[in-house]
Design a protein around this motif. Structure first.
Motif, PDB file in Angstrom:
ATOM      1  N   LEU A 125     -10.678   0.610   7.831  1.00  0.00           N
ATOM      2  CA  LEU A 125     -10.464   1.588   8.905  1.00  0.00           C
ATOM      3  C   LEU A 125     -10.311   2.985   8.328  1.00  0.00           C
ATOM      4  CD1 LEU A 125      -9.826   2.414  11.835  1.00  0.00           C
ATOM      5  CD2 LEU A 125      -7.431   1.825  11.366  1.00  0.00           C
ATOM      6  N   LEU A 126      -9.564   3.110   7.244  1.00  0.00           N
ATOM      7  CA  LEU A 126      -9.356   4.414   6.611  1.00  0.00           C
ATOM      8  C   LEU A 126     -10.678   5.042   6.192  1.00  0.00           C
ATOM      9  CD1 LEU A 126      -7.491   6.565   5.323  1.00  0.00           C
ATOM     10  CD2 LEU A 126      -7.397   5.113   3.295  1.00  0.00           C
ATOM     11  N   ARG A 127     -11.554   4.253   5.572  1.00  0.00           N
ATOM     12  CA  ARG A 127     -12.848   4.790   5.135  1.00  0.00           C
ATOM     13  C   ARG A 127     -13.712   5.190   6.320  1.00  0.00           C
ATOM     14  NH1 ARG A 127     -12.830  -0.403   1.582  1.00  0.00           N
ATOM     15  NH2 ARG A 127     -11.575   0.295  -0.194  1.00  0.00           N
ATOM     16  N   ALA A 128     -13.634   4.441   7.395  1.00  0.00           N
ATOM     17  CA  ALA A 128     -14.420   4.771   8.579  1.00  0.00           C
ATOM     18  C   ALA A 128     -13.976   6.088   9.195  1.00  0.00           C
ATOM     19  CB  ALA A 128     -14.313   3.646   9.609  1.00  0.00           C
ATOM     20  N   GLU A 129     -12.686   6.408   9.037  1.00  0.00           N
ATOM     21  CA  GLU A 129     -12.146   7.636   9.622  1.00  0.00           C
ATOM     22  C   GLU A 129     -12.118   8.796   8.622  1.00  0.00           C
ATOM     23  OE1 GLU A 129     -11.310   7.869  12.792  1.00  0.00           O
ATOM     24  OE2 GLU A 129     -11.815   5.775  13.158  1.00  0.00           O
ATOM     25  N   ALA A 130     -12.538   8.559   7.396  1.00  0.00           N
ATOM     26  CA  ALA A 130     -12.365   9.545   6.319  1.00  0.00           C
ATOM     27  C   ALA A 130     -13.013  10.887   6.634  1.00  0.00           C
ATOM     28  CB  ALA A 130     -12.907   8.989   5.010  1.00  0.00           C
ATOM     29  N   ALA A 131     -14.202  10.850   7.217  1.00  0.00           N
ATOM     30  CA  ALA A 131     -14.917  12.111   7.487  1.00  0.00           C
ATOM     31  C   ALA A 131     -14.120  13.009   8.420  1.00  0.00           C
ATOM     32  CB  ALA A 131     -16.289  11.818   8.078  1.00  0.00           C
ATOM     33  N   GLY A 132     -13.499  12.413   9.418  1.00  0.00           N
ATOM     34  CA  GLY A 132     -12.718  13.205  10.361  1.00  0.00           C
ATOM     35  C   GLY A 132     -11.415  13.700   9.790  1.00  0.00           C
ATOM     36  N   LEU A 133     -10.949  13.090   8.696  1.00  0.00           N
ATOM     37  CA  LEU A 133      -9.691  13.503   8.086  1.00  0.00           C
ATOM     38  C   LEU A 133      -9.890  14.610   7.060  1.00  0.00           C
ATOM     39  CD1 LEU A 133      -8.098  10.000   7.430  1.00  0.00           C
ATOM     40  CD2 LEU A 133      -7.798  11.482   9.399  1.00  0.00           C
ATOM     41  N   ALA A 134     -11.115  14.831   6.623  1.00  0.00           N
ATOM     42  CA  ALA A 134     -11.396  15.819   5.578  1.00  0.00           C
ATOM     43  C   ALA A 134     -11.445  17.212   6.174  1.00  0.00           C
ATOM     44  CB  ALA A 134     -12.721  15.493   4.883  1.00  0.00           C
ATOM     45  N   THR A 135     -10.276  17.772   6.480  1.00  0.00           N
ATOM     46  CA  THR A 135     -10.171  19.103   7.054  1.00  0.00           C
ATOM     47  C   THR A 135      -9.416  20.011   6.107  1.00  0.00           C
ATOM     48  OG1 THR A 135      -8.161  18.472   8.225  1.00  0.00           O
ATOM     49  CG2 THR A 135     -10.239  18.220   9.414  1.00  0.00           C
ATOM     50  N   ARG A 136      -9.595  21.288   6.297  1.00  0.00           N
ATOM     51  CA  ARG A 136      -8.895  22.263   5.461  1.00  0.00           C
ATOM     52  C   ARG A 136      -8.123  23.231   6.343  1.00  0.00           C
ATOM     53  NH1 ARG A 136      -8.138  20.849   0.232  1.00  0.00           N
ATOM     54  NH2 ARG A 136      -9.980  19.802  -0.531  1.00  0.00           N
ATOM     55  N   ARG A 159      -4.649  -4.054  -7.887  1.00  0.00           N
ATOM     56  CA  ARG A 159      -6.069  -4.321  -8.102  1.00  0.00           C
ATOM     57  C   ARG A 159      -6.510  -5.571  -7.339  1.00  0.00           C
ATOM     58  NH1 ARG A 159      -8.446  -1.144 -11.683  1.00  0.00           N
ATOM     59  NH2 ARG A 159      -7.129   0.153 -13.031  1.00  0.00           N
ATOM     60  N   ARG A 160      -5.649  -6.566  -7.266  1.00  0.00           N
ATOM     61  CA  ARG A 160      -5.939  -7.749  -6.460  1.00  0.00           C
ATOM     62  C   ARG A 160      -5.207  -7.594  -5.134  1.00  0.00           C
ATOM     63  NH1 ARG A 160      -5.135 -13.274  -9.616  1.00  0.00           N
ATOM     64  NH2 ARG A 160      -6.022 -13.959  -7.627  1.00  0.00           N
ATOM     65  N   LYS A 161      -5.818  -6.852  -4.234  1.00  0.00           N
ATOM     66  CA  LYS A 161      -5.156  -6.533  -2.973  1.00  0.00           C
ATOM     67  C   LYS A 161      -5.336  -7.664  -1.969  1.00  0.00           C
ATOM     68  CE  LYS A 161      -9.139  -3.641  -1.658  1.00  0.00           C
ATOM     69  NZ  LYS A 161      -9.873  -3.914  -2.926  1.00  0.00           N
ATOM     70  N   SER A 162      -4.430  -7.701  -0.996  1.00  0.00           N
ATOM     71  CA  SER A 162      -4.469  -8.734   0.029  1.00  0.00           C
ATOM     72  C   SER A 162      -5.546  -8.412   1.062  1.00  0.00           C
ATOM     73  CB  SER A 162      -3.108  -8.833   0.717  1.00  0.00           C
ATOM     74  OG  SER A 162      -2.853  -7.656   1.475  1.00  0.00           O
ATOM     75  N   PRO A 163      -5.988  -9.417   1.833  1.00  0.00           N
ATOM     76  CA  PRO A 163      -6.999  -9.158   2.874  1.00  0.00           C
ATOM     77  C   PRO A 163      -6.563  -8.109   3.901  1.00  0.00           C
ATOM     78  CG  PRO A 163      -6.835 -11.510   2.441  1.00  0.00           C
ATOM     79  CD  PRO A 163      -5.716 -10.856   1.681  1.00  0.00           C
ATOM     80  N   VAL A 164      -5.266  -8.087   4.237  1.00  0.00           N
ATOM     81  CA  VAL A 164      -4.818  -7.130   5.251  1.00  0.00           C
ATOM     82  C   VAL A 164      -4.916  -5.695   4.714  1.00  0.00           C
ATOM     83  CG1 VAL A 164      -2.356  -7.157   4.664  1.00  0.00           C
ATOM     84  CG2 VAL A 164      -3.064  -6.736   7.024  1.00  0.00           C
ATOM     85  N   VAL A 165      -4.704  -5.504   3.409  1.00  0.00           N
ATOM     86  CA  VAL A 165      -4.900  -4.175   2.810  1.00  0.00           C
ATOM     87  C   VAL A 165      -6.369  -3.786   2.892  1.00  0.00           C
ATOM     88  CG1 VAL A 165      -4.808  -2.840   0.663  1.00  0.00           C
ATOM     89  CG2 VAL A 165      -2.887  -4.304   1.306  1.00  0.00           C
ATOM     90  N   ASP A 166      -7.256  -4.726   2.599  1.00  0.00           N
ATOM     91  CA  ASP A 166      -8.694  -4.468   2.731  1.00  0.00           C
ATOM     92  C   ASP A 166      -9.057  -4.037   4.142  1.00  0.00           C
ATOM     93  OD1 ASP A 166     -10.220  -4.592   0.409  1.00  0.00           O
ATOM     94  OD2 ASP A 166     -10.137  -6.774   0.340  1.00  0.00           O
ATOM     95  N   THR A 167      -8.462  -4.704   5.122  1.00  0.00           N
ATOM     96  CA  THR A 167      -8.758  -4.381   6.521  1.00  0.00           C
ATOM     97  C   THR A 167      -8.303  -2.968   6.858  1.00  0.00           C
ATOM     98  OG1 THR A 167      -8.510  -6.713   7.125  1.00  0.00           O
ATOM     99  CG2 THR A 167      -8.421  -5.122   8.912  1.00  0.00           C
ATOM    100  N   LEU A 183       0.857  -1.185   0.000  1.00  0.00           N
ATOM    101  CA  LEU A 183       0.000   0.000   0.000  1.00  0.00           C
ATOM    102  C   LEU A 183       0.889   1.229   0.000  1.00  0.00           C
ATOM    103  CD1 LEU A 183      -3.011   0.948   0.334  1.00  0.00           C
ATOM    104  CD2 LEU A 183      -2.628   0.839   2.800  1.00  0.00           C
ATOM    105  N   SER A 184       0.509   2.252  -0.784  1.00  0.00           N
ATOM    106  CA  SER A 184       1.278   3.497  -0.820  1.00  0.00           C
ATOM    107  C   SER A 184       0.347   4.683  -0.659  1.00  0.00           C
ATOM    108  CB  SER A 184       2.046   3.633  -2.138  1.00  0.00           C
ATOM    109  OG  SER A 184       3.286   2.977  -2.076  1.00  0.00           O
ATOM    110  N   PHE A 185       0.897   5.731  -0.062  1.00  0.00           N
ATOM    111  CA  PHE A 185       0.151   6.976   0.120  1.00  0.00           C
ATOM    112  C   PHE A 185       0.918   8.088  -0.574  1.00  0.00           C
ATOM    113  CE2 PHE A 185      -1.499   4.294   3.407  1.00  0.00           C
ATOM    114  CZ  PHE A 185      -2.836   4.656   3.500  1.00  0.00           C
ATOM    115  N   LEU A 186       0.300   8.673  -1.601  1.00  0.00           N
ATOM    116  CA  LEU A 186       0.954   9.733  -2.359  1.00  0.00           C
ATOM    117  C   LEU A 186      -0.085  10.689  -2.935  1.00  0.00           C
ATOM    118  CD1 LEU A 186       2.314   8.109  -5.657  1.00  0.00           C
ATOM    119  CD2 LEU A 186       0.710   7.002  -4.139  1.00  0.00           C
TER     120      LEU A 186
END
Length: 300
Positions: free
Chosen positions: A285-296, A273-281, A143-146
């Motif tokens: 969590l990332l999607r559940a926290e997304a609203a709180g991360l959307a700050t300006r 595209r064929r990600k591992s189960p741990v990436v899905d997990t 997984l990468s964040f960029l």
């Protein structure tokens, strides 16, 4: 030799009775006795002493019992770990990122993930965006964040969190006492930039300025966002930096938002595209926290 031989053997060793062991296992006694005889023949020694009155372990049987128990525990552990890895709650998660991404919410996300999924070993790899793509494609990372993901048919992703851009100015700059600055400030001010040859994000900023009718004069090019701020403090020019980098304490530097807003520094989570189960997990969590991360960023 199969695991069932070890299970049958340990049951007889626990009960020291073929009848009691057969009842505990839910099998009839003759097949159980035959399995133990087969095991002894394969090993080549007697594991039990049998008389009409009693069943007892031989010296070889006592030693074999210790190893048999250990093997059965290891086999059970292997099954459990395979199941947890298959459900994404155990395993290894290699994450690629730049330092400017790590100063945002990613660190707290990783910490929260580790607290919830202690069976996952999260390994952080700080690298340039180009190296991140190469590592993903070579399966060295999961997984990468960029900020500027490439259009690659092997990879896919999603917005991890929204992030704005701001300007870093030296404290003595005439505009440092204001509340915001327009991007047109770079018509006359020198820009300290990330390297155009290794940062797609720096290229996007450069193209956006050209689209507005001016080409910024780049005084210095560096690899890391933290270096941008250091050069601003040293008087080499101004820098365009991501919002969360601007929130850090930077001696000798004032950070202001753009008005009107200029581009964005949104961070994307990129993976195969064929990600591992741990990436899905992790993404769950990332999607559940997304609203709180959307700050300006808000200037003071």
């Amino acid at each position: 030799m199969e695991l069932r031989h070890l299970r049958y053997f340990t049951a007889v060793a626990d009960h020291l009775s073929f009848t009691a062991a057969a009842n505990a296992l839910g099998v009839s006694q003759p097949p159980l006795s035959q399995q133990i005889r087969d095991l002894e023949l394969e090993i080549g020694v007697n594991l039990f002493e049998r008389t009409s009155r009693r069943v007892a372990l031989t010296a070889a049987g006592e030693d074999f019992l210790r190893n048999a128990r250990a093997i059965l525990v290891q086999a059970a552990d292997a099954v459990d770990r395979a199941r947890t890895i298959g459900t994404g709650t155990a395993g290894i998660l290699n994450i690629g990122m730049t330092s400017s991404v790590l100063v945002g919410p990613l660190g707290s996300l990783i910490r929260a993930f580790e607290e919830r999924h202690r069976g996952v070993d999260v390994r952080i790899h700080e690298m340039s965006p180009g190296d991140q793509i190469a590592a993903l494609k070579a399966h060295r990372t999961d997984l990468s964040f960029l900020r500027s993901p490439p259009d690659d048919p092997d990879l896919t992703g999603e917005v991890a969190w929204r992030e704005g851009l701001c300007v870093a100015l030296p404290v003595g700059h005439p505009r440092a006492s204001g509340r915001s600055v327009p991007v047109e400030i770079f018509r006359t001010e020198r820009l300290i930039s990330l390297r155009l040859d290794s940062s797609r994000f720096a290229e996007e900023i450069h193209r956006a300025c050209v689209a507005r009718g001016f080409t910024p004069v780049i005084s210095q090019q560096v690899r890391e966002a933290s270096s941008l701020v250091s050069l601003v403090a040293a008087g080499f020019g101004l820098a365009i930096i991501p919002e969360f980098v601007g929130r850090l304490n930077h001696p000798g530097v004032v950070v202001l938002p753009f008005d009107p807003p200029f581009l964005s520094a949104d961070v994307h989570a990129l993976h195969h595209r064929r990600k591992s189960p741990v990436v899905d997990t992790f993404l769950t969590l990332l999607r559940a926290e997304a609203a709180g991360l959307a700050t300006r960023f808000q200037g003071g």
